[in-house]
Design a protein around this motif. Structure first.
Motif, short mmCIF file in Angstrom:
data_model
loop_
_atom_site.label_atom_id
_atom_site.label_comp_id
_atom_site.label_asym_id
_atom_site.label_seq_id
_atom_site.Cartn_x
_atom_site.Cartn_y
_atom_site.Cartn_z
N PHE A 68 -11.14 -38.10 1.18
CA PHE A 68 -10.12 -39.12 0.92
C PHE A 68 -9.39 -39.51 2.20
CE2 PHE A 68 -5.68 -40.13 0.06
CZ PHE A 68 -5.84 -41.28 -0.69
N SER A 69 -9.03 -38.49 2.99
CA SER A 69 -8.20 -38.78 4.17
C SER A 69 -8.94 -39.60 5.21
CB SER A 69 -7.68 -37.47 4.78
OG SER A 69 -8.78 -36.74 5.30
N ARG A 70 -10.28 -39.69 5.10
CA ARG A 70 -11.04 -40.47 6.08
C ARG A 70 -11.28 -41.91 5.63
NH1 ARG A 70 -13.67 -35.38 7.00
NH2 ARG A 70 -15.22 -35.80 5.39
N LEU A 71 -10.82 -42.26 4.45
CA LEU A 71 -11.04 -43.63 3.95
C LEU A 71 -10.21 -44.63 4.74
CD1 LEU A 71 -10.97 -43.02 0.08
CD2 LEU A 71 -12.98 -43.53 1.50
N PRO A 72 -10.68 -45.89 4.80
CA PRO A 72 -9.88 -46.92 5.47
C PRO A 72 -8.53 -47.08 4.77
CG PRO A 72 -11.71 -47.90 4.23
CD PRO A 72 -11.94 -46.43 4.25
N HIS A 73 -7.53 -47.46 5.50
CA HIS A 73 -6.14 -47.66 5.04
C HIS A 73 -5.36 -46.36 4.89
CE1 HIS A 73 -7.26 -51.74 4.37
NE2 HIS A 73 -7.93 -51.52 3.26
N ILE A 74 -6.05 -45.22 4.81
CA ILE A 74 -5.30 -43.97 4.64
C ILE A 74 -4.80 -43.54 6.02
CG2 ILE A 74 -5.38 -41.59 3.82
CD1 ILE A 74 -5.68 -43.91 1.68
N GLY A 75 -3.49 -43.44 6.15
CA GLY A 75 -2.90 -43.16 7.45
C GLY A 75 -2.47 -44.40 8.20
N GLU A 76 -2.57 -45.56 7.54
CA GLU A 76 -2.14 -46.81 8.19
C GLU A 76 -0.73 -47.18 7.74
OE1 GLU A 76 -4.49 -50.43 7.73
OE2 GLU A 76 -6.29 -49.25 8.09
N SER A 77 0.09 -47.61 8.70
CA SER A 77 1.46 -48.03 8.37
C SER A 77 1.46 -49.49 7.91
CB SER A 77 2.37 -47.85 9.59
OG SER A 77 2.61 -46.49 9.81
N LEU A 78 0.87 -49.74 6.76
CA LEU A 78 0.89 -51.11 6.24
C LEU A 78 2.31 -51.50 5.85
CD1 LEU A 78 -2.26 -51.22 3.90
CD2 LEU A 78 -2.06 -51.89 6.29
N LEU A 79 2.67 -52.75 6.14
CA LEU A 79 4.01 -53.22 5.74
C LEU A 79 4.07 -53.34 4.22
CD1 LEU A 79 4.69 -55.95 8.46
CD2 LEU A 79 5.30 -53.52 8.46
N ARG A 80 5.28 -53.26 3.70
CA ARG A 80 5.42 -53.11 2.24
C ARG A 80 5.24 -54.43 1.49
NH1 ARG A 80 10.10 -49.46 0.10
NH2 ARG A 80 11.22 -51.44 0.32
N LYS A 81 4.46 -54.35 0.42
CA LYS A 81 4.23 -55.51 -0.44
C LYS A 81 5.50 -55.94 -1.16
CE LYS A 81 0.48 -54.90 -3.16
NZ LYS A 81 -0.76 -55.68 -3.00
N GLU A 82 6.38 -54.97 -1.45
CA GLU A 82 7.55 -55.29 -2.26
C GLU A 82 8.70 -55.92 -1.47
OE1 GLU A 82 6.05 -52.24 -1.44
OE2 GLU A 82 6.97 -50.86 -2.88
N ASP A 83 8.56 -55.92 -0.14
CA ASP A 83 9.72 -56.31 0.66
C ASP A 83 10.12 -57.78 0.50
OD1 ASP A 83 9.99 -53.79 1.55
OD2 ASP A 83 9.35 -54.16 3.61
N TYR A 84 9.14 -58.66 0.28
CA TYR A 84 9.48 -60.08 0.27
C TYR A 84 10.54 -60.37 -0.79
CZ TYR A 84 9.10 -65.13 0.51
OH TYR A 84 9.40 -66.46 0.67
N ARG A 85 10.35 -59.80 -1.99
CA ARG A 85 11.33 -60.14 -3.03
C ARG A 85 12.70 -59.53 -2.73
NH1 ARG A 85 8.26 -56.22 -5.97
NH2 ARG A 85 9.52 -54.61 -6.96
N PHE A 86 12.69 -58.33 -2.13
CA PHE A 86 14.00 -57.72 -1.82
C PHE A 86 14.71 -58.49 -0.70
CE2 PHE A 86 12.00 -53.46 -3.18
CZ PHE A 86 12.39 -53.66 -4.49
N LEU A 87 13.93 -59.01 0.24
CA LEU A 87 14.53 -59.69 1.40
C LEU A 87 14.99 -61.11 1.08
CD1 LEU A 87 12.09 -58.38 4.12
CD2 LEU A 87 14.59 -58.18 4.21
N THR A 88 14.54 -61.65 -0.03
CA THR A 88 14.92 -63.02 -0.36
C THR A 88 15.85 -63.08 -1.56
OG1 THR A 88 12.90 -63.19 -1.68
CG2 THR A 88 12.79 -64.01 0.58
N GLY A 89 16.31 -61.94 -2.02
CA GLY A 89 17.24 -61.94 -3.16
C GLY A 89 16.53 -62.11 -4.48
N ALA A 90 15.20 -61.95 -4.49
CA ALA A 90 14.44 -62.16 -5.72
C ALA A 90 14.16 -60.86 -6.48
CB ALA A 90 13.12 -62.86 -5.40
#
Lengths: 157, 802
Positions: B6-28
C-alpha cells in the motif's frame, strides 16, 4: 430600521431592529453565512469582515453603523468567476486551515494586515493576528499563508 | 493488499492540497447554524446559577404568556413523558466487584441542580430574542446547598468543608468507583528492594476544549411519516443516534436521521450525547416545529464537557543503573456532576493502560478513585487519558533522572523498549516501534548539542533557559470490540465503509468516520484513488449523515484512517474481486489470471488489458456480462473491527526561556518527532501535529479552567478569562518522522490527531523545571503562567535543589 450599504459590491438594504449587530444582519437577513459567530465577547475574530477596506469584528458593531459603508465578506473576496483572492489561494497552498470555521475571519484579517503592513515579518504577523483565534492549526501554517499571501498581493498590486 | 504494498502506491505520501478547502475559503461551508429550516423556531435553556441547590419551585406562567413563545418545558415534563437520562458508554467495575455508581443524568434537572449551567428549563419561541426574553421570565426558587468543587476536597470526604455536599443519593460519599490494574503485591515488593525511589505529586489541570464553532442543534419532526431529522455539530452521528434513540427517547433508530454537516472543530467535545440534543428532538415532536439551538460561547464554557482534572501521586522504583523496576500510581479523577458519555473510560482504560509508556517497566500498579463534584461533566478531550498518563510518567521520569544525577535523555534511552511485540504489565501489547530512533532524530533536529551555548547566552542576558524531554506512546483506534466489551464498553468499535463505483468509473465513498478539520475528504480520496489507480478528483467522500452512510462509530481517538480507512480498504478488496470477474469475462480469461494494477485489468502472460472505467460501465450496462454468475453493479460495503490498538510514539523536546523578574515563560524551540507508521498526506499530518502541540503547550503555559472552590462559580467563563493560545504565543515547531508501519492494518497507519497534545505538556513543564531547578524549584503544576512561575521563583528553596 432600514440600513443601506454595499455588500460585496452590491447595494443591500436590510430592515432590522436597532440593536441588531452587523454579523446578524449579514447572516440572517442577507444569508451571508460565511461570516461566523465563535464567541460573545468579541475575542475570537471569526466574524471579521472588511468595512471600507479595514478589518472589523462584525459582532462588535451595530448594523446601523454600517449605513453607507462598503462591506466585504468572505463571499465577496474571490473574483466573480470563482478565482480565489491571492490570500485565499495562499491559505489553501500553505494548509492554513483545518475545520474552516475561523478561516473567513482569519483570511479577511490577513488581507487587511497585508495592506496596512506590507513589510511585516513572521514575528510581526504573529502579533498582528492577535485578534483571531484558531484552535486547529497551531497558527504556523496560517503565518506561512499570510507571508505567501503578502507576496502575492504585493506582486498583483 | 499488505501495508508495505500500500505504501508504495501512487499518491501515498504526497502532500496533495485539500479538496474541501475551496468551500471553507469562500464562505460556502455549511455548519449547523448556517442551516435554516422552514418555520424554524429557537430554543434557549434556563440554566442553574448555583453549583448545588434544591429546586423548590419553578414558575413558567409568565414565560409561557410572553410574545412568540411556543413552549416551556421543565424536568416535570421530562418525567411525565418518561424520558430516560443520558447514558454513560462505559461500565467500570470497582475493585470490590461492585459496578460504578451511575446516578440519573436527566435532560432537564429534576429536584436538584448540580453545577452552574445545569439545564433547568427549555424555552422555545418564534425568534431567538423572544426565547431569550421569555427565559428571563422563568422563575426558579432554589435552596442553595454546599458545593464540592476540587477533586481533592471530594476525595477528602463529605465532612468538614464540604459537609452536606452529596450530589447523588446513590453515591452519598460522592465516590463513583475505585478501579485498579496491575499486580499490587509484586509492585510493593519491588519498591521494598529498590535502590532508589522517586516520588511526585501532580495535578493535571482542567481544560475547556473550545472548538471555535460552538455546539449547535436543529431538530425537525415530520408528522407525515413519524420521522425526525437532527442537524448537530457532532463527531459521530451514528453514535449520537444510537444513544439517543435506544437509551433515552426509546425511538426506532430508522426513524431518526442525524446529520453532522461541516463541523467547526471537535477535539472530543462533540463526541458526546448532550442534553440539548435530546431536548430539542423531544420538543420538536411535542411542538410540531423545527427548533434550533446554538450555544453562545458562555454556554460552551459552562456546559461542554471539560477535560483532564486529575490529582495523582506517582512513585518509581529504580535499580542502581537507573533501570525502572516498578511504577505505583494513585489518581483521583474529577468526573464533574454527572457521568458524561465516555467519562468513566478516560481515567481508567484510556489512562492507566498507557502508564507503562515506551519503557520496559516490568511491574506497574495503578489505582484510580473517581469522584462526583459540582462542576461541569468531564470527558474525553484531545488525547483522552493518554495526555494524563504521559504527563504523569514523563514528569516522573525527568524527576528520576535529576534525582539520580543523569541526563533526561540518558535515563529514557536506558529504559526504552527495543524488542517487539511487547506485552506491558497493564494489558496492552505494542506491535512495533522504534523509540531510540525518535529520540535520536529529535535530539538532532533540536540541536541539543548547542543547548549549553544557548543557555549561557540566556544567562548572560539575565534569563533562565531549560530543556525538557517527553517520550510518549499512545494507543489509537480503540479495539477490538470483543475485548473492549469485556472491559465495560457498551458500544462497538468497528468502522464501516461503502464504496460505490459509478458507471463512468468515478467513485463515491461513504465512511462512518467524520471529518471536523482533519481533511478526510482528501486523505480518504487519496487512499481510494491509489488503490483503484484512478484520479483523486474522481473520488468523493461522504460522511456525517446517518441517512447516507450505512453505519459508523465516528471520529475520536485518532481512529479515522486506521479503522475507517481500513474498512474502506476492505470494501475495495471486494470491489477488486468482483471487478476481476467482470474483467475476466470481458477478456475471455480465467478469474485467476487477472491482474489489477495502475487502474488496469490485464490477463497475465498476454498483452490484453482493459481500464477500470470499462469494467465499471459493464457492471451497470450489462449487455456483455456474466449475468448467470454475477449480479450487475459495483457497490460494496465492509465493516472492519481492528485486532489491536495502533501505537504511535515519539520524542518531543522543548526549550524555554524565562525572565525571572516577571516569570514570563517563552517557548523558544519546540521539536516533535513522531512515528505514525505510514503517512498518506504529510501536509495534513503535520497540520494535525501543529494543532495538537499548540493545544498541549496551551495547557502547559496558559489554559486553565478555574472554579471558585467554595461556590463552584466558573471564574474562567469567557475568552476574556480563559487564556486561549494566539499566534504570538508559539514559535515555529520543528517536526520529524520515523516510520515503523503498523503491523495489523492494511495501510500501516497509526493515527496522528492527538499525539501533539499528548507529548507536549510534559516537555514544556520539564523545560520549565530544568530552568528553575538551579533556583531550588522542585515541583511545578501547569499552567506556567507568568504569575505562577514568578511565585515559584519567590518561594524557591535553594537548598532543595536536585
Amino acid at each position: 430600521m432600514q440600513v443601506q450599504f454595499t455588500v460585496n459590491g452590491r447595494a443591500a438594504s436590510v430592515d432590522v431592529p436597532p440593536e441588531t449587530l452587523l454579523v446578524h444582519a449579514l447572516r440572517e437577513q442577507l444569508r451571508l453565512t460565511g461570516t461566523h459567530v465563535g464567541c460573545d465577547t468579541s475575542q475570537c475574530g471569526a466574524c471579521t469582515v472588511l468595512l471600507d477596506g479595514r478589518a472589523v469584528k462584525s459582532c462588535a458593531m451595530l448594523a446601523v453603523q454600517a449605513q453607507g459603508a462598503e462591506v466585504t465578506t468572505i463571499e465577496g473576496l474571490a473574483a466573480a468567476d470563482g478565482t480565489l483572492h491571492p490570500m485565499q489561494a495562499a491559505f489553501k497552498e500553505c494548509h492554513g486551515l483545518q475545520c474552516g470555521f475561523c478561516t473567513p475571519g482569519m483570511v479577511l484579517s490577513a488581507v487587511d494586515l497585508c495592506r496596512s503592513h506590507p513589510d511585516a515579518d513572521a514575528g510581526q504577523i504573529r502579533e498582528l493576528l492577535e485578534g483571531n483565534i484558531c484552535r486547529c492549526t497551531g497558527y504556523q501554517n496560517i503565518v506561512r499563508a499570510v507571508q505567501a499571501g503578502q507576496k502575492a498581493m504585493a506582486s498583483s498590486a | 493488499m499488505g501495508a508495505s504494498d500500500f505504501s508504495r502506491l501512487p499518491h501515498i505520501g504526497e502532500s496533495l492540497l485539500r479538496k474541501e478547502d475551496y468551500r471553507f475559503l469562500t464562505g460556502a461551508g455549511q455548519y449547523t447554524d448556517d442551516v435554516v429550516l422552514a418555520a424554524q423556531s429557537h430554543a434557549v435553556f434556563v440554566r442553574s446559577p448555583h453549583a448545588h441547590a434544591r429546586i423548590e419551585r419553578i414558575r413558567t406562567d409568565a414565560a409561557r404568556a410572553a410574545p412568540g413563545v411556543l413552549g416551556v418545558f421543565t424536568g416535570a415534563d421530562v418525567a411525565a413523558d418518561k424520558i430516560n437520562g443520558l447514558p454513560c458508554g462505559w461500565l467500570i467495575t470497582s475493585t470490590n466487584g461492585a459496578p460504578m455508581k451511575e446516578p440519573p443524568h436527566p435532560i432537564l434537572a429534576q429536584g436538584k441542580v448540580r453545577y452552574v449551567g445545569d439545564h433547568v428549563a427549555l424555552v422555545v419561541a418564534q425568534t431567538q430574542q423572544q426565547a431569550r426574553d421569555a427565559a428571563e421570565l422563568v422563575e426558579v426558587d432554589y435552596e442553595a446547598l454546599p458545593a464540592v468543587v476540587h477533586v481533592a476536597d471530594a476525595a477528602a470526604g463529605t465532612t468538614g468543608a464540604v459537609a452536606g455536599a452529596a450530589l447523588h443519593d446513590i453515591a452519598p460519599d460522592n465516590h463513583c468507583f475505585k478501579w485498579a490494574i496491575g499486580d499490587r503485591t509484586a509492585v510493593d515488593a519491588a519498591f521494598a528492594d529498590a535502590a532508589h525511589v522517586t516520588r511526585l505529586d501532580l495535578l493535571n489541570n482542567r481544560l475547556i476544549p473550545n472548538a471555535i464553532e460552538p455546539r449547535a442543534v436543529i431538530a425537525s419532526y415530520q408528522r407525515a411519516n413519524d420521522e425526525y431529522t437532527l442537524y448537530v455539530s457532532n463527531q459521530n452521528p451514528h453514535v449520537e443516534r444510537l444513544l439517543m434513540t435506544a437509551f433515552v427517547l426509546g425511538l426506532p433508530e430508522h426513524k431518526v436521521r442525524v446529520i453532522a454537516p461541516d463541523v467547526g472543530g471537535g477535539f472530543g467535545s462533540k463526541i458526546f450525547l448532550y442534553a440539548e440534543d435530546v431536548c430539542l428532538t423531544w420538543a420538536a415532536k411535542k411542538l410540531q416545529r423545527n427548533i434550533k439551538w446554538v450555544a453562545d460561547r458562555s454556554e460552551s464554557f459552562l456546559c461542554d464537557a471539560h477535560g483532564r482534572d486529575h490529582s495523582s501521586h506517582a512513585e518509581m522504583a529504580l535499580d542502581e543503573e537507573g533501570r525502572f523496576l516498578a511504577l505505583r500510581v494513585h489518581t483521583d479523577a474529577n468526573l464533574g456532576a454527572y457521568l458524561s458519555t465516555f467519562a468513566s473510560a478516560v481515567p481508567t482504560i484510556l489512562y492507566a493502560t498507557l502508564l507503562a509508556g515506551p519503557y520496559r517497566t516490568p511491574l506497574v500498579h495503578v489505582e484510580v478513585d473517581a469522584w462526583f463534584t459540582n462542576t461541569a461533566p468531564v470527558d474525553a478531550y484531545r488525547g483522552a487519558g493518554r495526555p494524563e498518563a504521559t504527563y504523569l510518567l514523563e514528569r516522573l521520569v525527568s524527576r528520576c533522572a535529576w534525582e539520580m544525577g543523569l541526563e533526561q535523555d540518558e535515563l529514557r534511552k536506558r529504559n526504552f523498549i527495543t524488542s517487539f511485540p511487547y506485552q506491558t504489565p497493564v494489558a496492552l501489547q505494542y506491535d512495533i516501534g522504534d523509540y531510540p530512533a525518535c529520540m535520536a532524530q529529535a535530539q538532532q533536529l533540536a540541536d541539543v548539542a548547542g543547548f549549553a551555548a544557548r543557555r549561557a547566552a540566556s544567562t548572560a542576558k539575565g534569563l533562565l533557559r531549560g530543556i525538557g524531554y517527553s517520550s510518549y506512546i499512545e494507543a489509537c483506534g480503540i479495539a477490538p470490540s470483543n475485548i473492549a466489551g469485556a472491559l465495560g464498553a457498551r458500544a462497538g468499535l468497528f468502522e464501516c465503509g461503502e464504496v460505490r463505483v459509478h458507471p463512468t468509473g468515478s467513485v463515491t465513498v461513504f465512511t462512518g468516520s467524520h471529518s471536523h478539520g482533519q481533511g478526510h475528504e482528501t486523505t480518504f480520496a487519496q487512499v481510494v484513488a491509489a488503490r483503484l489507480g484512478i484520479a483523486v478528483e474522481s473520488v468523493d467522500i461522504v460522511h456525517g449523515d446517518t441517512g447516507r452512510v450505512p453505519f459508523g462509530m465516528g471520529t475520536y481517538g485518532s481512529r479515522s484512517i486506521s479503522v475507517g480507512g481500513a474498512a474502506i480498504m476492505k470494501a475495495l478488496d471486494k470491489i477488486e474481486t468482483k471487478a476481476k470477474k467482470i474483467a475476466a469475462h470481458l477478456m475471455e480469461a480465467s478469474d485467476a489470471d487477472i491482474d489489477f494494477a495502475n487502474g488496469e485489468f490485464s490477463v497475465r502472460g498476454t498483452d490484453k488489458k482493459i481500464p477500470f472505467a470499462q469494467v465499471a460501465l459493464t457492471a451497470y450496462v450489462p449487455h456483455n456480462y456474466p449475468l448467470d454468475k454475477l449480479e450487475p453493479g459495483l457497490n460494496e460495503t465492509a465493516f472492519y473491527d481492528p485486532t489491536n490498538f495502533t501505537f504511535p510514539a515519539g520524542t518531543y523536546i522543548c526549550e524555554v526561556e524565562i525572565d525571572p523578574a516577571t516569570g514570563a515563560t517563552r517557548v523558544d524551540r519546540f521539536t516533535a518527532v513522531d512515528d505514525f507508521g505510514t503517512i498518506i498526506n504529510p501536509m495534513i499530518v503535520e497540520g494535525q501535529v501543529h494543532g495538537g502541540v499548540a493545544q498541549g503547550i496551551g495547557q502547559a503555559l496558559m489554559e486553565n479552567c478555574v472554579y471558585e472552590r467554595e461556590t463552584g462559580q466558573l471564574l474562567t467563563g469567557s475568552f476574556m478569562d480563559y487564556a486561549m493560545p494566539r499566534a504570538d504565543d508559539f514559535p515555529d515547531f520543528k517536526l520529524g518522522h520515523v516510520c515503523t508501519p503498523c503491523t495489523h492494518n492494511s495501510l500501516g497507519t497509526k493515527g496522528c490527531g492527538e499525539a501533539g497534545a499528548i507529548g507536549s505538556p510534559p516537555a514544556v513543564i520539564n523545560a520549565v523545571l530544568d530552568a528553575l531547578r538551579p533556583l531550588g524549584v522542585r515541583d511545578f503544576d501547569m499552567p506556567a503562567t507568568p504569575h505562577r512561575v514568578w511565585q515559584a521563583i519567590q518561594q524557591a528553596n535553594p537548598s532543595a535543589k536536585t
